[in-house]
Enzyme design. Structure first.
Site, PDB file in Angstrom:
ATOM      1  N   TYR A 101       3.554   1.569   1.564  1.00 21.79           N
ATOM      2  CA  TYR A 101       2.939   2.718   2.227  1.00 21.79           C
ATOM      3  C   TYR A 101       1.438   2.632   1.967  1.00 21.79           C
ATOM      4  O   TYR A 101       1.006   2.451   0.817  1.00 21.79           O
ATOM      5  CB  TYR A 101       3.487   4.042   1.652  1.00 21.79           C
ATOM      6  CG  TYR A 101       2.710   5.243   2.146  1.00 21.79           C
ATOM      7  CD1 TYR A 101       3.169   5.995   3.221  1.00 21.79           C
ATOM      8  CD2 TYR A 101       1.483   5.582   1.568  1.00 21.79           C
ATOM      9  CE1 TYR A 101       2.430   7.060   3.703  1.00 21.79           C
ATOM     10  CE2 TYR A 101       0.740   6.648   2.049  1.00 21.79           C
ATOM     11  CZ  TYR A 101       1.218   7.381   3.113  1.00 21.79           C
ATOM     12  OH  TYR A 101       0.479   8.426   3.597  1.00 21.79           O
ATOM     13  N   GLU A 189      -2.314   6.487   8.620  1.00 24.41           N
ATOM     14  CA  GLU A 189      -1.207   6.162   7.729  1.00 24.41           C
ATOM     15  C   GLU A 189      -0.454   4.959   8.289  1.00 24.41           C
ATOM     16  O   GLU A 189      -0.105   4.958   9.471  1.00 24.41           O
ATOM     17  CB  GLU A 189      -0.283   7.383   7.727  1.00 24.41           C
ATOM     18  CG  GLU A 189       0.700   7.456   6.627  1.00 24.41           C
ATOM     19  CD  GLU A 189       1.530   8.735   6.768  1.00 24.41           C
ATOM     20  OE1 GLU A 189       1.309   9.678   5.995  1.00 24.41           O
ATOM     21  OE2 GLU A 189       2.395   8.788   7.658  1.00 24.41           O
TER      22      GLU A 189
END
Ligand code: GDP
Ligand code: MN
Length: 377
Positions: A101, A189
């Site tokens: 991530y 993101e």
């Protein structure tokens, strides 16, 4: 504004990140063609502006064009996470050895730009983070400062990296950080950032661009315009905030607070607002004319309330705008007008000459709403 995944990925690719080859398809047949062009295995992803698709069955692997066609067939037209799937993204499948991530977020609380990384990326990131599995690392960067590679590498080297090359990851993170700055992102993101064959590939991307910066992001602005309906586009050109609603009573207010209070009063009186239009501070004849034309355009609108608290704005300008719009939209439907502020008397005098325009001279919006309810009865 939230940028759709495939547009976000092409912007990312331009900023030097690696993204899979992909095509957008609107039909199952197009998905099959896309899969054939891409060659080999693909994933078919529902293009909807929310995350959580993986867990909800919105990301389907397909090993052949026929499988891609079938996968697109099950996704297209389906309701998923509150959105109807109208397009799918067909992408070259990537065999991820590890899912990371990586995010860049404007942290309003601390006033910093945070680079956030977890080696436990993928669809379980929230669960993993909450359970304390897979630490979430965060590096706070002072806004307006560059993020040098050595700083990120040094920061990563102080963490347990489970076999990931710190230099490779640092280089990708620096590009991501720079992309967020260049794109005026409030959130950028990438989850998962997949480690595959010695490269880091952005398999998913969520990009939210600061609306106040759209003026200097011409490409994002173009996407924004393309996504808007014709009326929203006109509202934007006029410089007013406009939200179409489901009802049949037009509303113009000067200021969002006044607008919301007026919406509530209309609802309480049993009237259903057809829109929320806030003129903002700069009231001119041109702006008010355009605003009245905009709200009166749908034929189902039965009448409208114009609620302006002008302060130092010249209300005579507003009255001229209403008079001019009356020429183009006609006088069949009633307009209840409450304008207060600089030159209010001159404005009232002009408005009272107009057919089917009903001027309210008191401060209370309740009075204006009651009048409108009577008129549209
Ligand atoms: P989200 O659940 O809405 O965030 O959708 P994602 O695009 O992140 O997809 C969900 C999951 O599908 C990812 O975490 C990956 O595990 C998987 N996935 C997405 N794209 C690919 C791909 O190209 N190849 C493979 N093998 N898996 C993928
Ligand atoms: Mn994702």
């Amino acid at each position: 504004m939230i940028v759709t995944e495939h547009h976000a990925k092409s912007l990312l690719a331009r900023c030097g990140l690696t993204t899979p080859q992909g095509r957008v398809a609107c039909t199952a047949a197009e998905a099959a063609t896309a899969a054939r062009d891409l060659g080999g295995a693909v994933v078919v992803k529902a293009l909807i502006p929310v995350g959580g698709r993986g867990k909800a069955g919105g990301v389907l692997p397909a090993v052949s064009p026929a499988a891609a066609e079938a996968a697109a067939g099950t996704l297209l037209g389906r309701e998923l996470l509150g959105h109807t799937v109208r397009e799918v993204l067909v992408e070259q499948a990537v065999r991820a050895e590890q899912e990371i991530y990586a995010g860049v977020v404007v942290n309003a609380a601390s006033g910093s730009i945070d680079l956030v990384v977890s080696l436990a990326g993928g669809v379980e990131i929230e669960v993993a983070a909450q359970a304390g599995r897979g630490r979430v690392l965060s590096l706070a960067v002072e806004p307006g400062t560059a993020l040098p590679l050595h700083r990120v590498r040094g920061w990563l080297e102080a963490q347990p990296l489970q076999g990931i090359d710190a230099t490779l990851l640092a280089a990708t993170l620096v590009r991501l950080f720079q992309a967020a700055a260049d794109l005026d992102a409030v959130l950028l993101e990438v989850n998962p950032l997949a480690l595959a064959g010695g490269a880091l590939i952005a398999l998913d991307c969520k990009l939210e661009v600061d609306d106040n910066a759209l003026f200097r992001q011409p490409e994002v602005m173009a996407l924004y315009r393309a996504a808007l309906g014709a009326r929203e586009r006109r509202a934007r050109e006029l410089g007013v905030s406009f939200v179409p609603l489901q009802g049949d009573i037009g509303l113009i207010s000067s200021g969002a607070g006044l607008g919301m209070a007026t919406l509530d009063l209309l609802q309480q009186a049993g009237l259903r607002p057809a829109d929320f239009l806030d003129t903002g501070g700069g009231i001119s004849e041109q702006l008010v004319k355009g605003a009245v034309e905009l709200i009166m355009e749908p034929p189902e609108v039965r009448g409208a309330l114009i609620n302006l608290y002008g302060g130092i704005n010249r209300m005579l300008e507003a009255a001229k705008g209403i008079a001019a719009a009356r020429e183009t939209v006609g006088a069949r439907r009633p307009l209840v007008v409450k304008v207060l502020g600089n030159q209010q008397e001159e404005a009232w005098a002009m408005l009272e000459q107009l057919p089917n325009v009903h001027v309210i001279r008191v401060t209370q919006t309740e009075v204006a709403v009651a009048r409108l309810a009577e008129l549209v009865g």
